[in-house]
Scaffold this motif. Sequence first.
Motif, PDB file in Angstrom:
ATOM      1  N   THR A 141      14.661  12.155  -4.866  1.00 47.93           N
ATOM      2  CA  THR A 141      15.352  10.928  -5.282  1.00 47.93           C
ATOM      3  C   THR A 141      14.324   9.801  -5.419  1.00 47.93           C
ATOM      4  OG1 THR A 141      15.686  10.159  -3.023  1.00 47.93           O
ATOM      5  CG2 THR A 141      17.394  11.616  -3.940  1.00 47.93           C
ATOM      6  N   ASP A 142      14.714   8.742  -6.104  1.00 47.23           N
ATOM      7  CA  ASP A 142      13.810   7.592  -6.225  1.00 47.23           C
ATOM      8  C   ASP A 142      13.425   7.062  -4.837  1.00 47.23           C
ATOM      9  OD1 ASP A 142      13.858   7.815  -8.941  1.00 47.23           O
ATOM     10  OD2 ASP A 142      14.876   5.911  -9.336  1.00 47.23           O
ATOM     11  N   ALA A 143      14.384   7.042  -3.910  1.00 49.22           N
ATOM     12  CA  ALA A 143      14.087   6.544  -2.552  1.00 49.22           C
ATOM     13  C   ALA A 143      13.063   7.445  -1.865  1.00 49.22           C
ATOM     14  CB  ALA A 143      15.372   6.464  -1.731  1.00 49.22           C
ATOM     15  N   GLU A 144      13.197   8.750  -2.046  1.00 45.52           N
ATOM     16  CA  GLU A 144      12.232   9.685  -1.435  1.00 45.52           C
ATOM     17  C   GLU A 144      10.849   9.525  -2.068  1.00 45.52           C
ATOM     18  OE1 GLU A 144      15.378  13.266  -0.257  1.00 45.52           O
ATOM     19  OE2 GLU A 144      14.512  13.228  -2.268  1.00 45.52           O
ATOM     20  N   ILE A 145      10.818   9.283  -3.365  1.00 44.79           N
ATOM     21  CA  ILE A 145       9.538   9.077  -4.065  1.00 44.79           C
ATOM     22  C   ILE A 145       8.853   7.808  -3.540  1.00 44.79           C
ATOM     23  CG2 ILE A 145       8.500   8.512  -6.318  1.00 44.79           C
ATOM     24  CD1 ILE A 145      10.736  10.305  -7.589  1.00 44.79           C
ATOM     25  N   LEU A 146       9.614   6.732  -3.416  1.00 38.20           N
ATOM     26  CA  LEU A 146       9.024   5.468  -2.949  1.00 38.20           C
ATOM     27  C   LEU A 146       8.591   5.565  -1.483  1.00 38.20           C
ATOM     28  CD1 LEU A 146      11.272   2.830  -4.748  1.00 38.20           C
ATOM     29  CD2 LEU A 146       8.859   3.363  -5.192  1.00 38.20           C
ATOM     30  N   TRP A 147       9.343   6.322  -0.689  1.00 38.74           N
ATOM     31  CA  TRP A 147       8.957   6.513   0.713  1.00 38.74           C
ATOM     32  C   TRP A 147       7.599   7.219   0.767  1.00 38.74           C
ATOM     33  CZ3 TRP A 147       7.478  10.266   4.088  1.00 38.74           C
ATOM     34  CH2 TRP A 147       7.497   9.929   5.444  1.00 38.74           C
ATOM     35  N   MET A 148       7.436   8.257  -0.034  1.00 35.77           N
ATOM     36  CA  MET A 148       6.187   9.024  -0.035  1.00 35.77           C
ATOM     37  C   MET A 148       5.033   8.211  -0.643  1.00 35.77           C
ATOM     38  SD  MET A 148       4.492  11.600   0.878  1.00 35.77           S
ATOM     39  CE  MET A 148       5.702  12.758   1.515  1.00 35.77           C
ATOM     40  N   HIS A 149       5.356   7.408  -1.647  1.00 32.70           N
ATOM     41  CA  HIS A 149       4.367   6.499  -2.248  1.00 32.70           C
ATOM     42  C   HIS A 149       3.765   5.617  -1.146  1.00 32.70           C
ATOM     43  CE1 HIS A 149       3.741   2.542  -4.481  1.00 32.70           C
ATOM     44  NE2 HIS A 149       2.941   3.353  -5.133  1.00 32.70           N
ATOM     45  N   ARG A 150       4.620   5.104  -0.286  1.00 36.53           N
ATOM     46  CA  ARG A 150       4.165   4.245   0.809  1.00 36.53           C
ATOM     47  C   ARG A 150       3.393   5.070   1.848  1.00 36.53           C
ATOM     48  NH1 ARG A 150       8.829   2.055   1.704  1.00 36.53           N
ATOM     49  NH2 ARG A 150       8.552   0.395   0.202  1.00 36.53           N
ATOM     50  N   PHE A 151       3.889   6.261   2.166  1.00 37.17           N
ATOM     51  CA  PHE A 151       3.234   7.124   3.162  1.00 37.17           C
ATOM     52  C   PHE A 151       1.807   7.465   2.716  1.00 37.17           C
ATOM     53  CE2 PHE A 151       2.045  11.182   5.063  1.00 37.17           C
ATOM     54  CZ  PHE A 151       2.429  11.027   6.385  1.00 37.17           C
ATOM     55  N   LEU A 152       1.651   7.816   1.451  1.00 26.74           N
ATOM     56  CA  LEU A 152       0.320   8.183   0.957  1.00 26.74           C
ATOM     57  C   LEU A 152      -0.641   7.001   1.053  1.00 26.74           C
ATOM     58  CD1 LEU A 152       1.212  10.339  -2.209  1.00 26.74           C
ATOM     59  CD2 LEU A 152       0.460  11.162   0.042  1.00 26.74           C
ATOM     60  N   SER A 153      -0.148   5.802   0.748  1.00 30.73           N
ATOM     61  CA  SER A 153      -0.998   4.610   0.862  1.00 30.73           C
ATOM     62  C   SER A 153      -1.333   4.317   2.314  1.00 30.73           C
ATOM     63  CB  SER A 153      -0.287   3.378   0.292  1.00 30.73           C
ATOM     64  OG  SER A 153       0.032   3.558  -1.057  1.00 30.73           O
ATOM     65  N   GLN A 154      -0.314   4.339   3.171  1.00 27.20           N
ATOM     66  CA  GLN A 154      -0.471   3.840   4.539  1.00 27.20           C
ATOM     67  C   GLN A 154      -1.033   4.876   5.508  1.00 27.20           C
ATOM     68  OE1 GLN A 154       3.277   2.039   5.723  1.00 27.20           O
ATOM     69  NE2 GLN A 154       3.075   0.407   4.216  1.00 27.20           N
ATOM     70  N   GLU A 155      -0.702   6.147   5.318  1.00 27.28           N
ATOM     71  CA  GLU A 155      -1.097   7.158   6.306  1.00 27.28           C
ATOM     72  C   GLU A 155      -2.227   8.065   5.814  1.00 27.28           C
ATOM     73  OE1 GLU A 155       0.418   6.897   9.228  1.00 27.28           O
ATOM     74  OE2 GLU A 155       1.824   5.389   8.454  1.00 27.28           O
ATOM     75  N   VAL A 156      -2.398   8.146   4.492  1.00 25.86           N
ATOM     76  CA  VAL A 156      -3.440   9.029   3.958  1.00 25.86           C
ATOM     77  C   VAL A 156      -4.608   8.202   3.404  1.00 25.86           C
ATOM     78  CG1 VAL A 156      -3.954  10.897   2.322  1.00 25.86           C
ATOM     79  CG2 VAL A 156      -1.706  10.788   3.409  1.00 25.86           C
ATOM     80  N   GLY A 157      -4.275   7.004   2.879  1.00 29.89           N
ATOM     81  CA  GLY A 157      -5.323   6.146   2.323  1.00 29.89           C
ATOM     82  C   GLY A 157      -5.539   6.353   0.839  1.00 29.89           C
ATOM     83  N   VAL A 158      -4.577   6.988   0.190  1.00 29.26           N
ATOM     84  CA  VAL A 158      -4.709   7.234  -1.252  1.00 29.26           C
ATOM     85  C   VAL A 158      -3.573   6.505  -1.978  1.00 29.26           C
ATOM     86  CG1 VAL A 158      -4.665   8.995  -3.064  1.00 29.26           C
ATOM     87  CG2 VAL A 158      -5.893   9.437  -0.940  1.00 29.26           C
TER      88      VAL A 158
END
Length: 359
Positions: free
Chosen positions: A269-286
């Motif tokens: 879902t769009d919400a799941e995509i945006l959640w992961m977008h944030r996770f990749l920035s904040q927890e992975v650094g990409v």
Amino acid sequence: MAHQWRGVIREYIDRLDISSDNPVITLGEGGTPLVEAPALAKLVGAERVMLKVEGMNPTGSFKDRGMTMAVSKAVGHGAQAVIAASTGNTSASAAAYAAAAGIKSVVLVPEGKISLGKLSQAVAHKAQILQVQGNFDDCLDLARVLSENYPVHLVNSVNPDRIEGQKTGAFEVVDALGYAPDFHVLPVGNAGNYSAYFKGYLEDFNEGRVKAIPKMWGFQAEGSAPFTFGNPVKNPETIATAIRIGNPASYDLALSARECSQGQFGFATDAEILWMHRFLSQEVGVFVEPSSATGAAGLFKHSKMGEVPAGSTVVITVTGHGLKDPMWALKAEDGSDIEPTSVPNNAAQVAEQLGLSKN
Ligand code: F0G
């Protein structure tokens, strides 16, 4: 010894369908990093998860791998102009490679539905840009008709040269790891890239470089998920504008890739995509564009269904740079705008704002 990456055609000339006397139009694409993402591995319960960071390409997306091939061959055929339908990244790439080749580019984009960053790239590279009153699927139909009847060379991924160039992503993964991962995960729009990675892995398998082909997992956005629903979607909708595609051009190719690799398609879902977008920035650094987080979002979703075995190795292609579509990073989870706090030019007051006490 000085060595510079020479772009995918020169690096893989003996494994690509291009003759050695064809002109090479390159901006140094490919050679992108495979980045370890331990936070994501932990989240999905896999042994290793790595990101193939395609935002590191010259125009900020994976499209450059295919565009160097498509434009080089177009020039080899004497083309004076290329045409592409696009949700933004293909047009940015076509415009840049046409500029490098000294030929014209024409791009057709869905009106009001491409990000500002991508539009600015096509403008910067002096493409002739037309905003079509319709969606991407309409733009592609138009581009096909124009290329069949006028002297403009089509560089969408229905052109096999694009797929041929993009398969080098799989070559690089195998070169970096020395083996193929258990799963390869991608966001899917037209399914050109999904099909291209499969082609690359299949060739590596047939030529004895790997012992198995990864299970190919492709994820779409819920509002534009024809692979899940088994039919074209007439009015695709998603915030992930890059993959807002209802009638994938490489549908049949991708279905056979799924079958042969024992892979699957799914959606987030769009919400799941945006959640992961944030996770990749904040927890992975990409930092990726939202569409590019769709693969990881789908992987997470399916890991919760128990589909990711504990010992597995996963590679996810993150397809485009976060700066392509930066507005989503400036939104909080509740949708409100994030603005940095303004402070006076004073150390004590800045420290107070930061909640620091003096040592
Ligand atoms: N991710 C990004 C960032 C994209 O721009 C695209 C496609 C995809 C994934 C999906 O790739 O179509 O091969 O399945 N963008 C195209 C464009 C449609 O016009 O830039 P696909």
